[in-house]
Design a protein around this motif. Sequence first.
Motif: not given
Length: 152
Positions: A91-94, A108-110, A129-134, A141-145
């Motif tokens: 799993k990738l979670q962005g 973006v996560l692609n 899964s990918v989420f927008g963050a405030v 600009p992005i963090i992925v676990d």
Amino acid sequence: MSEQTIAQRLEALGIVLPIASEPAAKYANFVKVNGLLYVSGKGPSGSPRGKLGKDYSTQEGYEFARLTGIEILAVLQSAVGSLSRIKQVVKLQGFVNAVPEFEEHHKVLNGCSDLMLDVFGENGVHARSVFGAVSLRDNLPIIVDSIFEFVE
């Protein structure tokens, strides 16, 4: 998948893995549990700062996600010694630092997803899964676990 095959894929992609970056705070870079490797959130090398939809385009975000994937690969290598020990990208979670109007988080996560497929082939197919963050730490600009299955 053999290390030689992965090494050949990395070379064909023009990727030389960096030394794994250190955690940004008080946590482990990774944790191994029952054949699964949990990699803490990573951002792109070079520490770009800013928001998608304001400071960066979707394509630039894609490249940041790809760079983040390279950071993740470096952590994997440090964790298990050889990328050939990775059995499956699970799993990738962005988390995408974006303005409220931004709607292309998935594109973006692609950048990270495509890299995992390029490196691991069919073993790179994963849930995500990918989420927008405030906001994100250091205004990245992005963090992925991520989660991987590995050969113990």
